[in-house]
Scaffold this motif. Structure first.
Motif, PDB file in Angstrom:
ATOM      1  N   MET A 148       0.851  -1.194   0.000  1.00  0.00           N
ATOM      2  CA  MET A 148       0.000   0.000   0.000  1.00  0.00           C
ATOM      3  C   MET A 148       0.886   1.243   0.000  1.00  0.00           C
ATOM      4  O   MET A 148       1.861   1.324   0.749  1.00  0.00           O
ATOM      5  N   SER A 149       0.563   2.208  -0.862  1.00  0.00           N
ATOM      6  CA  SER A 149       1.338   3.437  -0.940  1.00  0.00           C
ATOM      7  C   SER A 149       1.157   4.260   0.332  1.00  0.00           C
ATOM      8  O   SER A 149       0.243   4.040   1.128  1.00  0.00           O
ATOM      9  N   ASN A 150       2.052   5.245   0.511  1.00  0.00           N
ATOM     10  CA  ASN A 150       1.942   6.126   1.669  1.00  0.00           C
ATOM     11  C   ASN A 150       0.612   6.866   1.670  1.00  0.00           C
ATOM     12  O   ASN A 150      -0.028   7.024   2.714  1.00  0.00           O
ATOM     13  N   ARG A 151       0.194   7.295   0.468  1.00  0.00           N
ATOM     14  CA  ARG A 151      -1.083   8.015   0.382  1.00  0.00           C
ATOM     15  C   ARG A 151      -2.238   7.092   0.741  1.00  0.00           C
ATOM     16  O   ARG A 151      -3.175   7.492   1.431  1.00  0.00           O
ATOM     17  N   GLY A 152      -2.166   5.854   0.257  1.00  0.00           N
ATOM     18  CA  GLY A 152      -3.208   4.889   0.575  1.00  0.00           C
ATOM     19  C   GLY A 152      -3.263   4.599   2.059  1.00  0.00           C
ATOM     20  O   GLY A 152      -4.352   4.510   2.649  1.00  0.00           O
ATOM     21  N   ALA A 153      -2.097   4.459   2.690  1.00  0.00           N
ATOM     22  CA  ALA A 153      -2.045   4.204   4.127  1.00  0.00           C
ATOM     23  C   ALA A 153      -2.615   5.387   4.909  1.00  0.00           C
ATOM     24  O   ALA A 153      -3.318   5.203   5.909  1.00  0.00           O
ATOM     25  N   GLN A 154      -2.333   6.601   4.432  1.00  0.00           N
ATOM     26  CA  GLN A 154      -2.857   7.791   5.098  1.00  0.00           C
ATOM     27  C   GLN A 154      -4.374   7.866   4.971  1.00  0.00           C
ATOM     28  O   GLN A 154      -5.068   8.235   5.925  1.00  0.00           O
ATOM     29  N   THR A 155      -4.895   7.512   3.786  1.00  0.00           N
ATOM     30  CA  THR A 155      -6.346   7.520   3.582  1.00  0.00           C
ATOM     31  C   THR A 155      -7.015   6.498   4.490  1.00  0.00           C
ATOM     32  O   THR A 155      -8.043   6.783   5.122  1.00  0.00           O
TER      33      THR A 155
END
Length: 225
Positions: free
Chosen positions: A1-8
């Motif tokens: 999972m990308s950093n943006r995905g993890a943040q979402t």
């Protein structure tokens, strides 16, 4: 999972838990969670298929917080009653903000087929953390565990904690005072029972308890497979 995905994903969890705590489980919809988290409804469903999956995240959040709060308070060489009392009270401390939606949550978690059940395969990680915390409490305590119960006793203590949690969910007294009183009385009783289990006269009963827990665990593992 990308950093943006993890943040979402983290934002969705944070928003859902806040809404569960402030407005209740039934009043919180996936649409509202998505809206307040600032993501599309479709994106929210990409990460979590239902509110039940967010409840699983609540298990993990609560259990991590419980472990972080309880471990530093365990007293090496202390009595089992003292350490168990502390673990149970710290668990209630961590759960306190979520008492308002406990009843609705209980209705969701009680069916054996529910992913929200603390006994489900999906709850395995949170359950393992909770049982391991009980093992840490036993290890820290000076009271010796009967060898025949060494593997099963942490699970048995976790089941005791589940019973306390059920009482807490339905406790309408101010600050759930009745549950706090229950914990104060229950911890020494459990410690005495563990101590008595070392006596020869109790060996047969202890063996029966160990066998029962082993069978229940085996059935659970078969279900998971």
């Amino acid at each position: 999972m990308s950093n943006r995905g993890a943040q979402t994903r983290e934002k969705l969890v944070e928003t859902a838990l806040r809404l569960f705590r402030d407005d209740g489980f039934q009043s919180t919809t996936m649409r509202r969670i998505a809206s307040e988290a600032g993501v599309s409804l479709g994106n929210a469903y990409y990460y979590f298929a239902s509110k039940d999956e967010l409840v699983l995240e609540l298990y993990l959040v609560v259990q991590r917080a419980h472990r972080d709060q309880a471990l530093p308070l365990l007293r090496e060489g202390g009595s089992l009653a003292e350490n168990l009392r502390m673990v149970l009270h710290s668990g209630l401390d961590v759960m306190t903000p979520y008492h308002g939606f406990g009843g609705a949550f209980l209705q969701s978690a009680l069916p054996t087929t529910s992913k929200s059940s603390p006994f489900s395969a999906e709850s395995a990680d949170a359950r393992a953390m909770a049982i391991d915390l009980m093992r840490e409490a036993l290890t820290a305590s000076h009271q010796r565990t009967p060898s025949s119960l060494e593997n099963q006793l942490p699970t048995l203590l976790w089941l005791t904690y589940m019973g306390v949690t059920l009482h807490w969910v339905t406790d309408s007294s101010p600050g759930q005072r009745r549950t706090r009183t229950l914990v104060d009385g229950l911890a020494p009783v459990v410690a005495k029972a563990v101590k008595l289990a070392r006596l020869p006269v109790a060996r047969s009963l202890v063996g029966d308890v160990a066998t029962l827990i082993a069978k229940a665990t085996a059935r659970e593992e078969e279900t998971v497979r």
